[in-house]
Enzyme design. Structure first.
Site, PDB file in Angstrom:
ATOM      1  CG  ASP A 345      -0.352  -0.420   2.506  1.00  0.00           C
ATOM      2  OD1 ASP A 345       0.607  -1.212   2.531  1.00  0.00           O
ATOM      3  OD2 ASP A 345      -0.845   0.054   3.538  1.00  0.00           O
ATOM      4  CD  GLU A 541       7.993   1.516   6.149  1.00  0.00           C
ATOM      5  OE1 GLU A 541       6.878   0.990   6.229  1.00  0.00           O
ATOM      6  OE2 GLU A 541       8.169   2.735   5.953  1.00  0.00           O
TER       7      GLU A 541
END
Length: 588
Positions: A345, A541
């Site tokens: 996403d 991340e």
């Protein structure tokens, strides 16, 4: 392949209880969903707490403005008082002529009525943590790499938590879901457990010899299945409308491979069967015909939600504001939530127009990686059932895996490109099911390499040539796509899970060239992680694969650090490939 049918009930004995288990296998039936059927549900109900916190989120945006605003913060706040009292306190706040609360008033209200986001988790040092475990990364010969790896290993202490007992006592004051065992969170704004992140966290924990901590994560995910029937996207009330890529069986398999823990297998198998049914039943399953007319039942992402995601409610409302009517908006909200279920996403992979997020069509796609995960689940369940002596289950899931493998060969495989491709599904005016390949290049096109059942010498060689020519491999790793859309699951970002699956898939083949390529990519990825860590002091991340040491960006939130799956992949790669004493660590 077909959809699901109840076959029989059998008993699984343990020293504590007898457990009834529903055995689900695949057979050709008429129960599978056609994508030509317009499905509007089921819908997961919201809660009074979530409804109120979304209202607070909207008011906070109007007060503070969009710069640096994180909508998730407001739905993560634990209440100090009952909801009714909190709502009354909010109604008493002074507002200007436009009904907007001042910044001072809002801050005072939040301090009086809420604890901090994340305060309902308490710091927990893993019981099995030691500063330098015996047998830690034996193939790492380089002293500098070993010192850095021990620093990454130490980060498990920073990311380990326990859910406060207050969440169990007063669940109506928290969006956090109570979990019985210690947890490992990704980091930064991601204060709770996430499903697919946990697989790579576990791979890192196993490299760190933290076997009890790894098992605790699995026990927590099993508890979610026991409560909700599937593993949630994350352990929050606002994630009960969707799951994430199904990797629980892979987690159990890895832990069992290291520990031989039979009790874990016996506890996990009933939960895995329930999860398998979730992904192979109802809204998630679609029947299509191959070019010879044979039917195949394959799975898709499909969230049980058609409203703004509570954790991103203001963002989703802004995205949908471009659309003209409520029906179009509801469809977009489902597509947004379904894309979140995919873990990607957001990405041009799910969009009809890569420059327009409102063209998301996630539910109209049969994703190659989701079905590869399910093929691996079928293999895992077969192997785990065999280990505890359940021959019928073992046989049934071998058959299911064989059927899905056939579908991979005739539905997903594109011989001309030498890749496995997502399938877009649509309906003709007569209601006939149509499908076609998405010919765009994504890292997911090569993810099935991770599934050894799909290996053949000829196919691996062809896929390797295709990968080398794809344009995905860069100086610092594998790009997620070739298109720079500003979305985080697109170029130029590289993500730890995608690197790891492709590397591990290449390394597990019988091709010497593929294994050499796997190590080369691993070296690139480890170098960029190390360089960025040395510059910033944190693990990120995601990374920008164009430049060694650059971290990634894009998407609907600022770049995050910590970071669970990044740490896990670095440790897993160092465990697999090591680092010779004479190999340079710094960017070249």
């Amino acid at each position: 392949m077909g959809s699901l049918k109840l076959i029989k009930i059998f008993y699984l004995s343990s020293s504590f209880s007898i457990i009834f288990i529903i055995i689900i296998i695949m057979e050709i039936t008429q129960q599978a969903t056609s994508s030509c059927i317009n499905i509007s549900g089921p819908e997961t109900p919201s809660t009074p707490l979530l409804t109120y916190l979304e209202k607070l989120q909207g008011n906070a945006l109007r007060t503070l403005g969009p710069n640096g605003f994180d909508p998730k913060l407001y739905v993560d706040l634990p209440l100090k008082h009952d909801l009714k009292e909190t709502e009354l306190g909010f109604e008493k706040l002074k507002r200007n002529g436009d009904g907007v609360v001042s910044k001072k008033e809002l801050q005072g209200f939040i301090e009086e009525y809420f604890d901090g986001a994340g305060d309902d988790l308490v710091v927990h040092v893993p019981v099995d943590f030691v500063d330098e475990p015996t047998g830690f990364l034996p193939k790492v010969e380089n002293g500098e790499v070993r010192r850095w790896a021990l620093e990454v290993h130490a980060l498990w202490k920073n990311l380990s938590r326990r859910v406060s007992r207050e969440v169990e006592k007063k669940p109506d004051r928290h969006t956090l879901i109570y979990l019985p065992e210690p947890v490992v969170v990704p980091g930064s704004r991601f204060r709770e457990v996430y499903y697919w992140d946990s697989y790579w966290v576990i791979r890192g924990l196993l490299a760190s010899k933290l076997y009890s901590t790894a098992k605790s994560i699995v026990i927590n995910l099993i508890s979610l299945i026991e409560e909700y029937g599937f593993v949630l996207n994350g352990a929050r009330q606002y994630y009960t409308n969707r799951s994430q890529p199904p990797l629980l069986s892979s987690m159990v398999h890895e832990i069992f491979r290291r520990t031989g823990d039979m009790d874990l297998l016996k506890k996990a198998l009933p939960a895995l069967l329930r999860e398998y049914r979730f992904w192979n039943h109802g809204i998630h399953i679609v029947t299509i015909k191959d070019h010879e007319g044979h039917k195949h039942c394959l799975s898709r992402y499909y969230a049980m939600w058609d409203k703004p995601r509570p954790e991103s409610s203001t963002t989703d409302e802004a995205t949908a504001s471009k659309l003209s009517n409520a029906e179009e908006k509801a469809k977009l909200f489902r597509e947004l939530a379904s894309a979140a279920e995919s873990g990607w996403d957001f990405s041009s992979r799910w969009m009809r127009n890569s420059s327009d997020l409102t063209t998301l069509a996630t539910t109209s796609i049969l994703p190659v990686d989701l079905n590869a995960f399910l093929l691996k689940m079928e293999q895992d369940i077969a192997a785990l059932a065999k280990a505890i002596g359940e021959k019928d289950v073992h046989t049934s899931f071998l058959k299911a895996a064989k059927a899905r493998k056939r579908a991979f060969n005739v539905i997903f495989w594109n011989e001309e490109m030498g890749q496995w491709l997502d399938c877009w599904i649509s309906c003709s005016p007569t209601g006939k099911e149509n499908w076609h390949h998405n010919l765009n290049v994504f890292a997911s096109n090569f993810m099935p390499l991770w599934i050894e059942l799909l290996h053949s010498d000829r196919k691996v060689d062809k896929v390797l040539k295709s990968f080398e020519a794809s344009g995905l491999l860069h100086h610092a790793g594998i790009a997620t796509s070739l298109t720079n859309t500003g979305q985080q699951w697109d170029f130029p970002n590289g993500w730890a899970p995608l690197q790891h699956m492709i590397i591990e898939g290449l390394a597990s083949s019988r091709s010497e060239k593929a294994r050499t390529m796997a190590e080369d990519i691993a070296v690139r990825w480890i170098r960029t992680n190390h360089a960025s860590y040395k510059k910033t002091g944190v693990m990120h991340e995601k990374y920008d694969v164009r430049k060694c040491g650059a971290y990634g960006g894009g998407g609907e939130y600022t770049p995050q650090t910590g970071f669970g799956w990044t740490n896990g992949v670095v440790l897993a790669l160092l465990e697999e490939f090591g680092w010779p004493s004479d190999r340079k660590l710094h960017c070249e």
